[in-house]
Scaffold this motif. Structure first.
Motif, PDB file in Angstrom:
ATOM      1  N   LEU A 238     -56.841  -3.847  -1.425  1.00  0.00           N
ATOM      2  CA  LEU A 238     -55.900  -4.032  -0.299  1.00  0.00           C
ATOM      3  C   LEU A 238     -55.030  -2.181  -0.175  1.00  0.00           C
ATOM      4  N   ASN A 239     -54.688  -2.127   0.556  1.00  0.00           N
ATOM      5  CA  ASN A 239     -54.180  -0.596   0.281  1.00  0.00           C
ATOM      6  C   ASN A 239     -52.179  -1.098  -0.165  1.00  0.00           C
ATOM      7  N   VAL A 240     -51.981  -0.342  -0.968  1.00  0.00           N
ATOM      8  CA  VAL A 240     -51.134  -0.495  -1.989  1.00  0.00           C
ATOM      9  C   VAL A 240     -49.450  -1.602  -0.545  1.00  0.00           C
ATOM     10  N   SER A 241     -49.086  -0.485   0.295  1.00  0.00           N
ATOM     11  CA  SER A 241     -48.012  -1.281   0.607  1.00  0.00           C
ATOM     12  C   SER A 241     -48.182  -2.274   1.298  1.00  0.00           C
ATOM     13  N   VAL A 242     -49.772  -2.636   1.796  1.00  0.00           N
ATOM     14  CA  VAL A 242     -49.891  -4.296   2.365  1.00  0.00           C
ATOM     15  C   VAL A 242     -49.614  -5.375   1.217  1.00  0.00           C
ATOM     16  N   ALA A 243     -50.620  -4.768  -0.018  1.00  0.00           N
ATOM     17  CA  ALA A 243     -50.373  -5.785  -1.310  1.00  0.00           C
ATOM     18  C   ALA A 243     -48.794  -6.119  -1.647  1.00  0.00           C
ATOM     19  N   ALA A 244     -47.913  -5.205  -1.726  1.00  0.00           N
ATOM     20  CA  ALA A 244     -46.985  -4.890  -2.281  1.00  0.00           C
ATOM     21  C   ALA A 244     -45.686  -6.410  -1.254  1.00  0.00           C
ATOM     22  N   GLY A 245     -45.999  -5.883  -0.103  1.00  0.00           N
ATOM     23  CA  GLY A 245     -45.654  -7.119   0.973  1.00  0.00           C
ATOM     24  C   GLY A 245     -46.233  -8.381   0.605  1.00  0.00           C
ATOM     25  N   ILE A 246     -47.678  -8.584   0.319  1.00  0.00           N
ATOM     26  CA  ILE A 246     -47.640  -9.502  -0.205  1.00  0.00           C
ATOM     27  C   ILE A 246     -47.164 -10.439  -1.343  1.00  0.00           C
ATOM     28  N   ILE A 247     -46.874  -9.869  -2.257  1.00  0.00           N
ATOM     29  CA  ILE A 247     -46.487  -9.964  -3.067  1.00  0.00           C
ATOM     30  C   ILE A 247     -44.971  -9.932  -3.422  1.00  0.00           C
ATOM     31  N   LEU A 248     -43.721  -8.969  -2.280  1.00  0.00           N
ATOM     32  CA  LEU A 248     -42.880  -9.755  -2.245  1.00  0.00           C
ATOM     33  C   LEU A 248     -41.962 -10.392  -1.288  1.00  0.00           C
ATOM     34  N   TYR A 249     -43.096 -10.852  -0.256  1.00  0.00           N
ATOM     35  CA  TYR A 249     -43.633 -12.237   0.391  1.00  0.00           C
ATOM     36  C   TYR A 249     -43.231 -13.287  -0.185  1.00  0.00           C
ATOM     37  N   GLU A 250     -44.109 -13.650  -1.527  1.00  0.00           N
ATOM     38  CA  GLU A 250     -44.267 -14.573  -2.188  1.00  0.00           C
ATOM     39  C   GLU A 250     -43.498 -14.449  -3.358  1.00  0.00           C
ATOM     40  N   ARG A 251     -42.699 -13.699  -3.145  1.00  0.00           N
ATOM     41  CA  ARG A 251     -41.253 -13.627  -4.461  1.00  0.00           C
ATOM     42  C   ARG A 251     -40.411 -13.960  -3.464  1.00  0.00           C
ATOM     43  N   ARG A 252     -40.439 -13.390  -2.474  1.00  0.00           N
ATOM     44  CA  ARG A 252     -39.043 -14.556  -1.487  1.00  0.00           C
ATOM     45  C   ARG A 252     -39.120 -15.756  -1.128  1.00  0.00           C
ATOM     46  N   ARG A 253     -40.017 -16.136  -1.106  1.00  0.00           N
ATOM     47  CA  ARG A 253     -40.742 -17.340  -0.891  1.00  0.00           C
ATOM     48  C   ARG A 253     -40.558 -18.789  -1.280  1.00  0.00           C
ATOM     49  N   GLN A 254     -40.415 -17.786  -2.905  1.00  0.00           N
ATOM     50  CA  GLN A 254     -40.034 -18.877  -4.242  1.00  0.00           C
ATOM     51  C   GLN A 254     -38.830 -18.689  -4.310  1.00  0.00           C
ATOM     52  N   ALA A 255     -37.952 -17.542  -3.823  1.00  0.00           N
ATOM     53  CA  ALA A 255     -36.049 -17.874  -4.032  1.00  0.00           C
ATOM     54  C   ALA A 255     -35.694 -18.692  -3.027  1.00  0.00           C
ATOM     55  N   LEU A 256     -36.389 -19.205  -1.995  1.00  0.00           N
ATOM     56  CA  LEU A 256     -35.502 -19.376  -0.662  1.00  0.00           C
ATOM     57  C   LEU A 256     -35.344 -20.877  -1.353  1.00  0.00           C
TER      58      LEU A 256
END
Length: 256
Positions: A238-256
């Motif tokens: 994946l493009n690095v910015s897309v990959a970063a967005g996906i991982i950040l989303y999963e991190r935030r999803r777990q934190a909610l």
């Protein structure tokens, strides 16, 4: 010194930051061409903050952006001139000072060898939307150099005004500082643990490498865990910015 902002997002966000400041050490002025809906919205905001606006022809607008990087020359019919501003690309901080006031739960992103300013800007935008509170880049092999500021600000859609950026001489050493402060370092690379199987720590640092060479050896050795994004496509990554967005989303999803 004068800074010039172009494009709807960058102009509007700098205006809003000006409006939120209690004291003004800079002077703002807007040049605009045809007053379409987006331009009218910005002009209304400028009027609210007491920022003067002047209509200009296309030739005048083009001359104002001639010295900017190619991507920033597409002014979209509006330019924000800021007199007295020394720094354009974001909120630059010192890592050790930032860590001294770091919250108990925090997400940091390290970019290793990401040279495209569009990608840096896109990652900053994801940081803003998905709860990351610091971006760390290296002085070398990165797109955080001063000449790229206008492009990064534009690609971030204004997020560069809000997300602190620490520019360091040694990324592996920076990862060590984050570890000492209680961060768990997650390196993103193929072959790692799928992100949906990872329980991100309260203090999480996500390391993203370049699309070509990935994470450098010393920085990878500093990682506590390698994580990956399960994909099903035929190309390598994946493009690095897309990959970063996906991982950040999963991190935030777990934190909610």
């Amino acid at each position: 010194m004068q800074s010039r902002y172009t494009g709807f997002h960058a102009v509007e966000e700098r205006l809003r930051r000006y409006g939120a400041e209690k004291r003004h050490s800079v002077q703002l002025r807007i040049l605009y061409g045809k007053a379409g809906p987006r331009v009218k919205k910005i002009l209304s905001l400028a009027k609210e903050y007491g920022v003067p606006c002047e209509q200009a022809d296309d030739r005048t607008l083009d001359e104002q952006v001639r010295s900017l990087p190619q991507e920033a020359q597409d002014h979209r019919g509006i330019i924000l001139l800021v007199d007295g501003e020394k720094e354009r690309a974001g909120n630059i901080v010192q890592l050790d000072q930032w860590l001294s006031a770091c919250p108990e739960e925090a997400t940091v992103v390290i970019l290793d060898g990401v040279t495209d300013p569009h990608n840096v800007g896109a990652v900053l935008r994801s940081c803003d939307q998905l709860g990351a509170c610091l971006l760390v880049t290296g002085e070398r092999r990165s797109a955080s150099n001063i000449q790229d500021n206008e492009v990064i600000a534009r690609a971030s859609a204004g997020a560069s005004a809000y997300i602190p950026v620490a520019v360091v001489t040694n990324l592996a050493r920076a990862a060590g500082q984050l570890k000492e402060a209680g961060f768990w370092i997650y390196g993103a690379d193929m072959g790692g643990t799928p992100i949906q199987q990872v329980s991100f720590a309260a203090r999480t640092c996500i390391v993203m490498g370049s699309e070509g060479s990935g994470i450098s050896r010393l920085l990878e050795e500093a990682c506590d865990q390698i994580v990956s994004i399960p994909t099903c496509g035929r190309i390598d990554s994946l493009n690095v910015s897309v990959a970063a967005g996906i991982i950040l989303y999963e991190r935030r999803r777990q934190a909610l």
